[in-house]
Design a protein around this motif. Structure first.
Motif, mmCIF file in Angstrom:
data_model
loop_
_atom_site.group_PDB
_atom_site.id
_atom_site.type_symbol
_atom_site.label_atom_id
_atom_site.label_comp_id
_atom_site.label_asym_id
_atom_site.label_seq_id
_atom_site.Cartn_x
_atom_site.Cartn_y
_atom_site.Cartn_z
ATOM 1 N N VAL A 140 43.516 25.787 48.441
ATOM 2 C CA VAL A 140 43.221 27.133 47.952
ATOM 3 C C VAL A 140 44.525 27.892 47.727
ATOM 4 C CG1 VAL A 140 42.109 29.339 48.478
ATOM 5 C CG2 VAL A 140 41.000 27.200 49.115
ATOM 6 N N THR A 141 44.684 28.447 46.543
ATOM 7 C CA THR A 141 45.819 29.298 46.214
ATOM 8 C C THR A 141 45.328 30.733 46.117
ATOM 9 O OG1 THR A 141 45.440 29.079 43.849
ATOM 10 C CG2 THR A 141 46.877 27.432 44.901
ATOM 11 N N PHE A 142 46.246 31.687 46.034
ATOM 12 C CA PHE A 142 45.798 33.074 45.922
ATOM 13 C C PHE A 142 45.111 33.359 44.587
ATOM 14 C CE2 PHE A 142 48.396 33.946 49.700
ATOM 15 C CZ PHE A 142 47.426 34.612 50.432
ATOM 16 N N PRO A 143 45.578 32.806 43.453
ATOM 17 C CA PRO A 143 44.763 32.971 42.249
ATOM 18 C C PRO A 143 43.352 32.407 42.435
ATOM 19 C CG PRO A 143 46.965 32.261 41.655
ATOM 20 C CD PRO A 143 46.883 32.171 43.160
ATOM 21 N N GLY A 144 43.263 31.259 43.105
ATOM 22 C CA GLY A 144 41.950 30.680 43.350
ATOM 23 C C GLY A 144 41.104 31.536 44.275
ATOM 24 N N ALA A 145 41.721 32.096 45.311
ATOM 25 C CA ALA A 145 40.982 32.927 46.262
ATOM 26 C C ALA A 145 40.455 34.192 45.589
ATOM 27 C CB ALA A 145 41.878 33.295 47.442
ATOM 28 N N TYR A 146 41.319 34.848 44.805
ATOM 29 C CA TYR A 146 40.860 36.053 44.124
ATOM 30 C C TYR A 146 39.867 35.733 43.015
ATOM 31 C CZ TYR A 146 43.642 39.479 46.620
ATOM 32 O OH TYR A 146 44.141 40.321 47.598
ATOM 33 N N ALA A 147 39.970 34.534 42.434
ATOM 34 C CA ALA A 147 38.953 34.110 41.473
ATOM 35 C C ALA A 147 37.595 33.966 42.156
ATOM 36 C CB ALA A 147 39.368 32.787 40.827
ATOM 37 N N LEU A 148 37.589 33.448 43.379
ATOM 38 C CA LEU A 148 36.339 33.363 44.134
ATOM 39 C C LEU A 148 35.761 34.751 44.389
ATOM 40 C CD1 LEU A 148 37.268 30.636 46.789
ATOM 41 C CD2 LEU A 148 35.628 30.389 44.906
ATOM 42 N N MET A 149 36.628 35.693 44.707
ATOM 43 C CA MET A 149 36.179 37.062 44.946
ATOM 44 C C MET A 149 35.632 37.683 43.665
ATOM 45 S SD MET A 149 39.411 38.041 47.406
ATOM 46 C CE MET A 149 38.917 39.604 48.119
ATOM 47 N N ALA A 150 36.287 37.403 42.543
ATOM 48 C CA ALA A 150 35.818 37.934 41.265
ATOM 49 C C ALA A 150 34.465 37.332 40.887
ATOM 50 C CB ALA A 150 36.841 37.644 40.173
ATOM 51 N N ARG A 151 34.316 36.015 41.076
ATOM 52 C CA ARG A 151 33.044 35.362 40.746
ATOM 53 C C ARG A 151 31.920 35.886 41.630
ATOM 54 N NH1 ARG A 151 33.663 30.498 37.738
ATOM 55 N NH2 ARG A 151 31.805 29.597 38.707
ATOM 56 N N ALA A 152 32.221 36.106 42.907
ATOM 57 C CA ALA A 152 31.214 36.662 43.812
ATOM 58 C C ALA A 152 30.818 38.072 43.384
ATOM 59 C CB ALA A 152 31.752 36.667 45.246
ATOM 60 N N TYR A 153 31.821 38.854 42.943
ATOM 61 C CA TYR A 153 31.547 40.227 42.495
ATOM 62 C C TYR A 153 30.660 40.207 41.264
ATOM 63 C CZ TYR A 153 32.454 45.155 41.484
ATOM 64 O OH TYR A 153 32.310 46.500 41.250
ATOM 65 N N PRO A 196 46.116 31.980 28.876
ATOM 66 C CA PRO A 196 45.707 30.768 29.609
ATOM 67 C C PRO A 196 44.975 31.123 30.901
ATOM 68 C CG PRO A 196 47.984 30.587 28.864
ATOM 69 C CD PRO A 196 47.566 32.001 28.596
ATOM 70 N N THR A 197 43.963 30.356 31.208
ATOM 71 C CA THR A 197 43.220 30.553 32.454
ATOM 72 C C THR A 197 44.059 30.083 33.635
ATOM 73 O OG1 THR A 197 41.090 30.265 31.352
ATOM 74 C CG2 THR A 197 41.139 29.935 33.738
ATOM 75 N N VAL A 198 44.114 30.916 34.657
ATOM 76 C CA VAL A 198 44.822 30.558 35.887
ATOM 77 C C VAL A 198 43.828 30.004 36.908
ATOM 78 C CG1 VAL A 198 46.214 31.428 37.802
ATOM 79 C CG2 VAL A 198 46.623 32.262 35.485
ATOM 80 N N ALA A 199 42.754 30.727 37.131
ATOM 81 C CA ALA A 199 41.653 30.291 37.986
ATOM 82 C C ALA A 199 40.432 31.082 37.509
ATOM 83 C CB ALA A 199 41.932 30.552 39.456
ATOM 84 N N ASP A 200 39.514 30.418 36.872
ATOM 85 C CA ASP A 200 38.367 31.070 36.250
ATOM 86 C C ASP A 200 37.651 32.007 37.236
ATOM 87 O OD1 ASP A 200 36.507 31.425 34.086
ATOM 88 O OD2 ASP A 200 35.082 30.222 35.238
ATOM 89 N N PRO A 201 37.429 33.282 36.886
ATOM 90 C CA PRO A 201 37.560 33.913 35.565
ATOM 91 C C PRO A 201 38.900 34.627 35.324
ATOM 92 C CG PRO A 201 36.429 35.407 37.023
ATOM 93 C CD PRO A 201 36.749 34.188 37.851
ATOM 94 N N LEU A 202 39.916 34.355 36.109
ATOM 95 C CA LEU A 202 41.178 35.076 35.982
ATOM 96 C C LEU A 202 42.151 34.305 35.089
ATOM 97 C CD1 LEU A 202 41.710 36.126 39.713
ATOM 98 C CD2 LEU A 202 40.567 37.407 37.887
ATOM 99 N N GLY A 203 42.792 35.057 34.182
ATOM 100 C CA GLY A 203 43.798 34.479 33.316
ATOM 101 C C GLY A 203 45.186 34.961 33.682
#
Length: 388
Positions: A140-153, A196-203
């Motif tokens: 898990v990276t921080f882009p990935g972690a915040y992507a999880l938070m965004a997807r949950a939101y 470019p996508t970094v960790a979906d949905p974050l670019g």
């Protein structure tokens, strides 16, 4: 109890400074802040200094006395580490020392230098703010972690990538003309959505950059300011700190940031204000979704209601609640250990009227700084007010 005044504030330019040392960067920020304050170095009673990954990027621990020497002071010096909230924690400690009457003058600041190592090495250092056992080792990276938070939101409340793009566009626009900002250029919604996508949905444009830089403030007691006839019109009236579980998996919700709410509640109570009293704020937008979560954690918006605040123009420079007039971490940059202090530097200038964006908030008297560490496992909130 003493009132805490901000007598001086300053930052280095943020960006790429791989050729400069950390002590050089902090020495410059301290000089700017001390010169701005008019306080003699001999009167500084304490140095509170924030830094996160200096032991990784510069192989340098024990930075307190090193940075005191760089600033030209002989006062006791301590380094504070709380990941990306290191500067905010140092600031809170400094304010408490002045408020308690233990000292009259504190130099507080922070620094981070990360462009002197590879991106991989800098990322490795930053990843140490996550739970190594349950997150980092699993990839898990921080882009990935915040992507999880965004997807949950998005799943719980709705929202789109376009809503997040509006946050990035707003903050880049705010950084135009900010001479210390890393990115002083506008971007369009299309730029954000097609990056470019970094960790979906974050670019790529949903993320803040890697940044070198330093910031500093000189805090003084009200009695010291009066005795030395200092021009220090901004006061820190409230300070709070909150903590949450380090790993996301141990939290009840991925769409709430209770560390922010706890810190804000303490700061509001101490300042004797409510969220409705805030005129402008700087929040920790390491990713676009983080700004949304911060606004809700600060109780400025109900859960699920802040997602379209930027798109609706509510948090723009000409909106009812301007957010990140500096450009935020997104465009101003994020020199990790300095960020919490840099937010207060920006707000101090905005309230004093000597910031490039001060014209956007000519009648502002109450401001708030929100600094977070990791996935908001740590948070600090400071309330700043123009003295009556």
């Amino acid at each position: 109890m003493q009132a805490v005044r901000i007598a001086g504030a300053g930052s280095t330019p943020f960006g790429v400074s791989s050729e400069r040392t950390g002590r050089d960067l902090f020495g410059e920020a301290a000089r700017i802040a001390i010169d701005d304050s008019g306080v003699p170095r001999a009167d500084i009673d304490r140095l509170c200094y924030g830094n996160f990954v200096g032991t990784v990027t510069e192989r340098q621990g024990h930075q307190g006395p090193l940075m005191a020497a760089a600033a030209g002071v002989t006062a006791p010096a301590t380094r504070y580490e709380s990941a990306c909230a290191s500067g905010g924690v140092a600031l809170k400690s400094a304010a408490e020392a002045v408020r308690s009457g233990a000292v009259d003058v504190v130099l507080v600041g922070g620094m981070e230098r990360m462009h002197n190592v590879t991106t991989e090495r800098a990322t490795e250092g930053l990843a140490m703010a996550a739970d190594d056992l349950y997150e980092s080792r699993a990839g898990v990276t921080f882009p990935g972690a915040y992507a999880l938070m965004a997807r949950a939101y998005f799943a719980e409340f709705g929202g789109t990538r376009a809503d997040l793009a509006a946050v990035a566009v707003k903050n880049h626009r705010n950084a135009l003309g900010n001479e210390t900002a890393q990115f002083q250029r506008e971007i369009s919604p299309t730029d954000v959505l097609e990056a470019p996508t970094v960790a979906d949905p974050l670019g790529l444009y949903d993320a803040c950059p890697i940044t070198d830089g330093a910031s500093a403030c000189v805090l003084v007691s009200e009695s010291y300011a009066a005795a030395h006839d200092l021009n220090a019109p901004v006061e820190i009236t409230g300070a709070g700190q909150g903590t949450d579980s380090l790993a996301l998996q141990q939290r009840e919700s991925l769409t709430r940031t209770p560390a922010t709410t706890r810190a804000a509640t303490t700061a509001y109570d101490e300042a004797e204000i409510t969220p409705a009293d805030i005129d402008l704020l700087e929040v920790h937008d390491c990713f676009t979704i983080a700004e949304v979560l911060a606004l809700e954690g600060l109780r400025l918006y109900d859960p699920g209601a802040a997602i379209d605040a930027a798109a609706a123009g509510e948090t723009t420079a000409d909106g009812d609640l301007p957010v990140n007039l500096s450009g935020g971490l997104k465009a101003k940059g994020h020199p990790v250990g300095a960020t919490g202090v840099s937010q207060v530097v920006e707000l101090t200038k905005l309230l004093r009227g000597d910031h490039v964006n001060s014209d956007a908030v000519p009648d502002a008297t109450v401001a708030l700084a929100h600094n977070a560490g990791g996935t908001v496992a740590s948070a600090t909130v400071h309330v700043l007010e123009v003295c009556a």
